[in-house]
Design a protein around this motif. Sequence first.
Motif, PDB file in Angstrom:
ATOM      1  N   VAL A 214       6.174  18.512  -4.691  1.00  0.00           N
ATOM      2  CA  VAL A 214       6.020  17.320  -5.522  1.00  0.00           C
ATOM      3  C   VAL A 214       5.744  16.140  -4.606  1.00  0.00           C
ATOM      4  O   VAL A 214       6.081  16.152  -3.422  1.00  0.00           O
ATOM      5  CB  VAL A 214       7.287  17.036  -6.367  1.00  0.00           C
ATOM      6  CG1 VAL A 214       7.472  18.081  -7.430  1.00  0.00           C
ATOM      7  CG2 VAL A 214       8.534  16.961  -5.489  1.00  0.00           C
ATOM      8  N   GLY A 215       5.120  15.119  -5.155  1.00  0.00           N
ATOM      9  CA  GLY A 215       4.765  13.971  -4.331  1.00  0.00           C
ATOM     10  C   GLY A 215       4.721  12.703  -5.148  1.00  0.00           C
ATOM     11  O   GLY A 215       5.149  12.658  -6.309  1.00  0.00           O
ATOM     12  N   GLY A 216       4.152  11.647  -4.556  1.00  0.00           N
ATOM     13  CA  GLY A 216       4.176  10.340  -5.191  1.00  0.00           C
ATOM     14  C   GLY A 216       2.823   9.792  -5.577  1.00  0.00           C
ATOM     15  O   GLY A 216       2.717   8.628  -5.961  1.00  0.00           O
ATOM     16  N   ASP A 217       1.759  10.594  -5.494  1.00  0.00           N
ATOM     17  CA  ASP A 217       0.433  10.122  -5.897  1.00  0.00           C
ATOM     18  C   ASP A 217       0.247  10.269  -7.408  1.00  0.00           C
ATOM     19  O   ASP A 217       0.774  11.202  -8.024  1.00  0.00           O
ATOM     20  CB  ASP A 217      -0.660  10.903  -5.178  1.00  0.00           C
ATOM     21  CG  ASP A 217      -0.906  10.383  -3.770  1.00  0.00           C
ATOM     22  OD1 ASP A 217      -0.097   9.555  -3.291  1.00  0.00           O
ATOM     23  OD2 ASP A 217      -1.885  10.808  -3.136  1.00  0.00           O
ATOM     24  N   ALA A 234      -2.447   5.314  -7.922  1.00  0.00           N
ATOM     25  CA  ALA A 234      -1.205   4.744  -7.394  1.00  0.00           C
ATOM     26  C   ALA A 234      -0.599   5.680  -6.368  1.00  0.00           C
ATOM     27  O   ALA A 234      -0.838   6.891  -6.387  1.00  0.00           O
ATOM     28  CB  ALA A 234      -0.212   4.489  -8.529  1.00  0.00           C
ATOM     29  N   ASP A 235       0.202   5.085  -5.501  1.00  0.00           N
ATOM     30  CA  ASP A 235       0.854   5.848  -4.431  1.00  0.00           C
ATOM     31  C   ASP A 235       2.260   5.305  -4.252  1.00  0.00           C
ATOM     32  O   ASP A 235       2.442   4.145  -3.876  1.00  0.00           O
ATOM     33  CB  ASP A 235       0.048   5.713  -3.130  1.00  0.00           C
ATOM     34  CG  ASP A 235       0.620   6.562  -1.998  1.00  0.00           C
ATOM     35  OD1 ASP A 235       1.607   7.285  -2.228  1.00  0.00           O
ATOM     36  OD2 ASP A 235       0.086   6.480  -0.876  1.00  0.00           O
ATOM     37  N   ALA A 291      -1.066   0.303  -5.838  1.00  0.00           N
ATOM     38  CA  ALA A 291      -1.872   0.740  -6.979  1.00  0.00           C
ATOM     39  C   ALA A 291      -3.169  -0.055  -7.076  1.00  0.00           C
ATOM     40  O   ALA A 291      -3.292  -1.149  -6.520  1.00  0.00           O
ATOM     41  CB  ALA A 291      -1.078   0.595  -8.277  1.00  0.00           C
ATOM     42  N   VAL A 292      -4.109   0.529  -7.783  1.00  0.00           N
ATOM     43  CA  VAL A 292      -5.355  -0.137  -8.174  1.00  0.00           C
ATOM     44  C   VAL A 292      -5.565   0.111  -9.661  1.00  0.00           C
ATOM     45  O   VAL A 292      -5.426   1.248 -10.128  1.00  0.00           O
ATOM     46  CB  VAL A 292      -6.568   0.394  -7.376  1.00  0.00           C
ATOM     47  CG1 VAL A 292      -7.863  -0.165  -7.960  1.00  0.00           C
ATOM     48  CG2 VAL A 292      -6.455   0.020  -5.913  1.00  0.00           C
ATOM     49  N   PHE A 293      -5.881  -0.968 -10.394  1.00  0.00           N
ATOM     50  CA  PHE A 293      -6.226  -0.871 -11.802  1.00  0.00           C
ATOM     51  C   PHE A 293      -7.645  -1.426 -11.963  1.00  0.00           C
ATOM     52  O   PHE A 293      -7.966  -2.493 -11.433  1.00  0.00           O
ATOM     53  CB  PHE A 293      -5.253  -1.677 -12.668  1.00  0.00           C
ATOM     54  CG  PHE A 293      -3.810  -1.297 -12.464  1.00  0.00           C
ATOM     55  CD1 PHE A 293      -3.267  -0.204 -13.118  1.00  0.00           C
ATOM     56  CD2 PHE A 293      -3.005  -2.041 -11.608  1.00  0.00           C
ATOM     57  CE1 PHE A 293      -1.941   0.152 -12.923  1.00  0.00           C
ATOM     58  CE2 PHE A 293      -1.678  -1.697 -11.407  1.00  0.00           C
ATOM     59  CZ  PHE A 293      -1.140  -0.598 -12.062  1.00  0.00           C
TER      60      PHE A 293
END
Length: 416
Positions: A214-217, A234-235, A291-293
């Motif tokens: 599992v990870g955070g991306d 997002a990261d 993050a980028v939106f």
Amino acid sequence: MDIPNPKPQTPNPMAHPDLERDLSRERFAMRSLLEFARTLTPDLGPIGILKSIQRTIMGKTLITDGFAYLSIDSDADDRTYKLVSHSGLKQFPFPDEIDFEQLEGWLFSAPEGVRTTLPIFDSEQNEIIAFLGFGKSILPNTDLSGEDTYLESLSLLAGMAITNARLFEAERERERFEAELRLAREIQQSLLPAELPKIAGFSFAALSRQSELVGGDYYDILELTDTRVLLVIADVVGKGISAAILMSNVQASLHALLPQVQSGELSLAKLAERLNKLIAASTTAERFVTAVFAIADSTTNDLEIVVCGHPRPIIVHDGHATSELTASGLPLGVLTSATYCAENISFDKGTSVFLYTDGLSEAVTTRDGKMLGINGASALAPKVVREGVAHIEEYLNSEAGVSVRDDLTLVVANRI
């Protein structure tokens, strides 16, 4: 005249009653030890095994007073022992925990009322992992002074059994943890888009590969209207379960706010501010999210972007990468009062936007050990746009000589 050799005489144990008694006693002790060894199964656990040893010794000699300590850590230099059993010996207040120095002192000078002490070593006979002490028997002429061999055998059995029980517990814990990780991975994968939306005027591609189970991306591509789409990447700082939990919070919060974005009630910059407050309220400043939106509109040929401490998206037009974005706000969750601003750029037909996490820019080249960096990611972007994301890792490893060690997520939106 030849004198015949005398016939060898077989010793008659009955002629030596003391010898026969000792042999019978040893045979009985061996049988009882073998039978007892079969009961020391790993599922008893270290404490259960130690208590079983203690009960056996006390039952054999009718001793009513005794205590048992078991080590609760594996640091040989600072080992701690926990009291797991205590009966009688009321004149001595046994502490709940003792250190190795105190236990070592008891080997040479037992506490008041304790007549016999028995250290139990690990299976390799290197460290004391448990310690037993016994008082006097209710029978006036019975004690453990003549049971050295029996006690040593029990100690060896206990050491091996406790060591095996701890290995068994560690293996069971590892299996349980891996099962939880697999479940967490399934849940995390379910949070990512099962399939990419089909919106007139756009095509999309995405890849997300975790360096661990599992990870955070995180990424998402969400349809706002027939002509507008929200791109998210997002990261979460860190890896593993904690990062995955925070990532799931980001996803849930984003989807809860989505109707307000669709209706126009919430601008892209205000969306970032809302998410920032929600994340800051539920975590510490050390656990933040970059993050980028971006909102792409095929009617206005406009691309609106908000960057929150994340690598800036790369714009690719006519096979060339450009860096048209300049603004970047704080990562989400660092400062509750943080504000964000949006940039608008042209998103004409034939233009693509390439979003990525720092797993790409921080990938290391095997040639010189340097990171790929933003320039390397920019040089790679046209190839990804042209050939797709499916074989990006194969290309990085074989052609570019780049080793990806972190979570890696890529999102490409093409204006067609």
